[in-house]
Design an enzyme around this catalytic site. Sequence first.
Site, PDB file in Angstrom:
ATOM      1  N   LYS A 120       0.872  -1.190   0.000  1.00 31.36           N
ATOM      2  CA  LYS A 120       0.000   0.000   0.000  1.00 31.36           C
ATOM      3  C   LYS A 120       0.901   1.229   0.000  1.00 31.36           C
ATOM      4  CE  LYS A 120      -2.566   2.127   3.667  1.00 31.36           C
ATOM      5  NZ  LYS A 120      -3.622   1.976   4.658  1.00 31.36           N
TER       6      LYS A 120
HETATM    7  C1  R5P Z   1      -2.263   4.782   8.415  1.00 31.09           C
HETATM    8  O1  R5P Z   1      -1.269   4.564   9.034  1.00 31.09           O
HETATM    9  C2  R5P Z   1      -3.312   3.836   8.379  1.00 31.09           C
HETATM   10  O2  R5P Z   1      -2.718   2.594   8.115  1.00 31.09           O
HETATM   11  C3  R5P Z   1      -4.439   4.038   7.397  1.00 31.09           C
HETATM   12  O3  R5P Z   1      -5.039   2.815   7.226  1.00 31.09           O
HETATM   13  C4  R5P Z   1      -4.048   4.544   6.041  1.00 31.09           C
HETATM   14  O4  R5P Z   1      -3.361   5.755   6.138  1.00 31.09           O
HETATM   15  C5  R5P Z   1      -5.240   4.679   5.106  1.00 31.09           C
HETATM   16  O5  R5P Z   1      -6.131   5.592   5.573  1.00 31.09           O
HETATM   17  P1  R5P Z   1      -6.361   7.017   4.879  1.00 31.09           P
HETATM   18  O6  R5P Z   1      -7.081   6.729   3.586  1.00 31.09           O
HETATM   19  O7  R5P Z   1      -7.173   7.783   5.839  1.00 31.09           O
HETATM   20  O8  R5P Z   1      -5.004   7.618   4.602  1.00 31.09           O
END
Ligand code: R5P
Length: 294
Positions: A202
């Site tokens: 990711k």
């Molecule tokens: C961040 O450390 C978390 O793992 C979140 O799951 C990730 O950042 C995704 O969330 P967002 O779309 O709010 O950035």
Amino acid sequence: MPEKDDKDAKNFHLDVPTPNEPFFLRGSNSLDWGLKNRLAKIFNPESGRTVMLAIDHGYFQGPTTGLERVDVNIVPLLPYSDTLMCTRGILRSTIPPSYGKGVVLRMSGGPSILKELSNERLAVDIEDAVRLNVAAMAVQVFVGGEYETQSVHNMTRLVDAGLKHGIATLAVTAVGRDMVRDAKYMRLACRMCAELGATYVKTYYCDDFDTVAASCPVPIVIAGGKKLEEREALTMAHNAIQSGALGVDMGRNIFQSENPQAMIQAVRKVVHEGEQPDRAYDYFLTLKNEKKSA
Ligand code: R5P
């Protein structure tokens, strides 16, 4: 015991070749059956893509806006997700065990928002991931961060444990506050994670994202990042998908939307149907207004 099968008239379908189809996800063909089966609970085998709903923010920043009450704000969104990314605390306390899709469990943690975030350790034992029947385990990797080696080591230990038990490892590329979120950095971080064994990665969307996706041999999904206006978030998701991302792991741009249910459905249109951002935004508005007039 079944009765003896002594019929001579058997049908071996000799005219039908035995199928030998490759697995639908890039870079995943050599994985074991259990791991592929779990990946198919994350990525939709029809579209080959996923809408992961990320709600793990509390593991370092407490009750994030929109996540104050997961039971009230998030549980109604679950039917529209392909996968839920969360901590074991939220999973056990708040998510109905009848949730039948893939769970991606946050496995690393330690420092809060008040401290150096890259100083994470593995915070969940693999046995608990098995017990919770998760599809994948997520670990933060801080390439270029103060505790870079430690976080990479967290990931490689998890990859080893995951391969042993048939559970996927999601490497989350964490970009430090002072780092530039450009394609050069993302290519480095994503490729390192893939080379060191992550099942999928990711990362954040950036200009020239196609070079990031092309140089990463395993599936990539993008994080949503900070809250944007809905049309802008849908455009980012669309651009990422068109550039080779196989989905989104989106949090704030869904649960902080003025209408999270409408937003997650619009995101699904973009991810699974390749819908254009303007049309997806119109869909969002239609759903939002339907709810108002109901
Ligand atoms: C961040 O450390 C978390 O793992 C979140 O799951 C990730 O950042 C995704 O969330 P967002 O779309 O709010 O950035």
